[in-house]
Design an enzyme around this catalytic site. Sequence first.
Site, mmCIF file in Angstrom:
data_model
loop_
_atom_site.group_PDB
_atom_site.id
_atom_site.type_symbol
_atom_site.label_atom_id
_atom_site.label_comp_id
_atom_site.label_asym_id
_atom_site.label_seq_id
_atom_site.Cartn_x
_atom_site.Cartn_y
_atom_site.Cartn_z
ATOM 1 N N GLY A 228 -16.784 64.498 -49.099
ATOM 2 C CA GLY A 228 -18.000 65.126 -49.625
ATOM 3 C C GLY A 228 -19.055 64.141 -50.103
ATOM 4 O O GLY A 228 -19.927 64.501 -50.895
ATOM 5 N N MET B 106 -14.984 69.474 -40.199
ATOM 6 C CA MET B 106 -14.247 69.052 -39.013
ATOM 7 C C MET B 106 -13.793 70.197 -38.100
ATOM 8 O O MET B 106 -12.932 69.997 -37.254
ATOM 9 C CB MET B 106 -13.070 68.166 -39.423
ATOM 10 C CG MET B 106 -13.544 66.837 -39.979
ATOM 11 S SD MET B 106 -14.933 66.123 -39.067
ATOM 12 C CE MET B 106 -14.626 64.389 -39.225
ATOM 13 N N ILE C 96 -15.107 73.229 -35.303
ATOM 14 C CA ILE C 96 -16.243 73.519 -34.422
ATOM 15 C C ILE C 96 -16.666 74.978 -34.601
ATOM 16 O O ILE C 96 -15.827 75.882 -34.564
ATOM 17 C CB ILE C 96 -15.865 73.214 -32.954
ATOM 18 C CG1 ILE C 96 -15.624 71.704 -32.804
ATOM 19 C CG2 ILE C 96 -16.950 73.691 -31.997
ATOM 20 C CD1 ILE C 96 -15.065 71.292 -31.469
ATOM 21 N N LEU C 97 -17.951 75.180 -34.808
ATOM 22 C CA LEU C 97 -18.470 76.546 -34.964
ATOM 23 C C LEU C 97 -18.726 77.129 -33.572
ATOM 24 O O LEU C 97 -19.281 76.452 -32.704
ATOM 25 C CB LEU C 97 -19.773 76.527 -35.770
ATOM 26 C CG LEU C 97 -19.637 76.010 -37.211
ATOM 27 C CD1 LEU C 97 -21.012 75.827 -37.844
ATOM 28 C CD2 LEU C 97 -18.790 76.954 -38.063
ATOM 29 N N HIS D 5 -23.628 63.016 -37.767
ATOM 30 C CA HIS D 5 -22.564 62.398 -36.980
ATOM 31 C C HIS D 5 -22.678 60.870 -37.096
ATOM 32 O O HIS D 5 -23.777 60.323 -37.009
ATOM 33 C CB HIS D 5 -22.685 62.839 -35.518
ATOM 34 C CG HIS D 5 -21.543 62.363 -34.681
ATOM 35 N ND1 HIS D 5 -20.295 62.950 -34.732
ATOM 36 C CD2 HIS D 5 -21.443 61.336 -33.804
ATOM 37 C CE1 HIS D 5 -19.478 62.308 -33.916
ATOM 38 N NE2 HIS D 5 -20.146 61.334 -33.342
HETATM 39 C C1 GAR Z 1 -19.410 61.493 -42.349
HETATM 40 O O1 GAR Z 1 -19.413 60.118 -42.096
HETATM 41 C C2 GAR Z 1 -19.895 62.273 -41.155
HETATM 42 O O2 GAR Z 1 -20.795 61.572 -40.364
HETATM 43 C C3 GAR Z 1 -18.612 62.512 -40.399
HETATM 44 O O3 GAR Z 1 -17.649 62.758 -41.380
HETATM 45 C C4 GAR Z 1 -17.979 61.984 -42.525
HETATM 46 C C5 GAR Z 1 -17.796 62.851 -43.753
HETATM 47 O O4 GAR Z 1 -17.854 62.091 -44.915
HETATM 48 N N1 GAR Z 1 -18.753 63.612 -39.511
HETATM 49 C C6 GAR Z 1 -18.195 63.676 -38.332
HETATM 50 O O5 GAR Z 1 -17.490 62.798 -37.865
HETATM 51 C C7 GAR Z 1 -18.490 64.950 -37.563
HETATM 52 N N2 GAR Z 1 -18.168 64.799 -36.197
HETATM 53 P P1 GAR Z 1 -18.124 62.778 -46.313
HETATM 54 O O6 GAR Z 1 -17.142 63.934 -46.454
HETATM 55 O O7 GAR Z 1 -17.866 61.704 -47.307
HETATM 56 O O8 GAR Z 1 -19.556 63.251 -46.339
#
Ligand code: GAR
Length: 186
Positions: A14, A88, A90-91, A107
């Site tokens: 988060g 994580m 997919i919608l 992303h």
């Molecule tokens: C982020 O780095 C985001 O870019 C990635 O998950 C992380 C979540 O971190 N998203 C993906 O890989 C989506 N395909 P966080 O929970 O600390 O914000």
Amino acid sequence: MVKTKTCVFISGAGSNFFALLKRSNNYNFPIKINLVISDNPRAKGLLIARKMGIPFKIFKTKGLIHEVKILKFLKEKKISLILLAGFMKILSKRFIKKFGKDIINIHPSLLPKFKGLNTYHKVLSNNEVKTGCTIHFVNEKLDSGQIILQKKFYINKKDNVTSLKRKTQRLEHKSYPEAVIKIFRK
Ligand code: GAR
């Protein structure tokens, strides 16, 4: 200023949610984070929501997420913008259509390169010179919607998955709020 009612979807730490939340407390920032939704009851981001007094709801699931329930809940809460921040799941196309308003995702790569999972590993094994993050509208194809904002940095030869993640996320925390501002300037 009337702020757009927003829900952030998370599955993990988060940190992007927290970055957005801090900015959203600014009077001039166009959105208010009214709600957090997670598919993962153990997501650390939920502790942030609890501490900061942001309502949150867990839609726990083993496979497909409970999209009908989520849509109903979003409608009840009058949410008009969804920000995916490390969500994580997919919608489905149906969810996107039924929600009918903007859904945005972040992303950790320079899309269209390296869609999907294990992004840092893919970036490193492909010997990329630069990497970064992309904020984009969500459409029915994975990590393929219209790009709102992209930020880059040069990869150091000594970088590994851990350092790349740290650098990318530092950039994400600045970029996601900036992308939100950008869509409201249209
Ligand atoms: C982020 O780095 C985001 O870019 C990635 O998950 C992380 C979540 O971190 N998203 C993906 O890989 C989506 N395909 P966080 O929970 O600390 O914000």
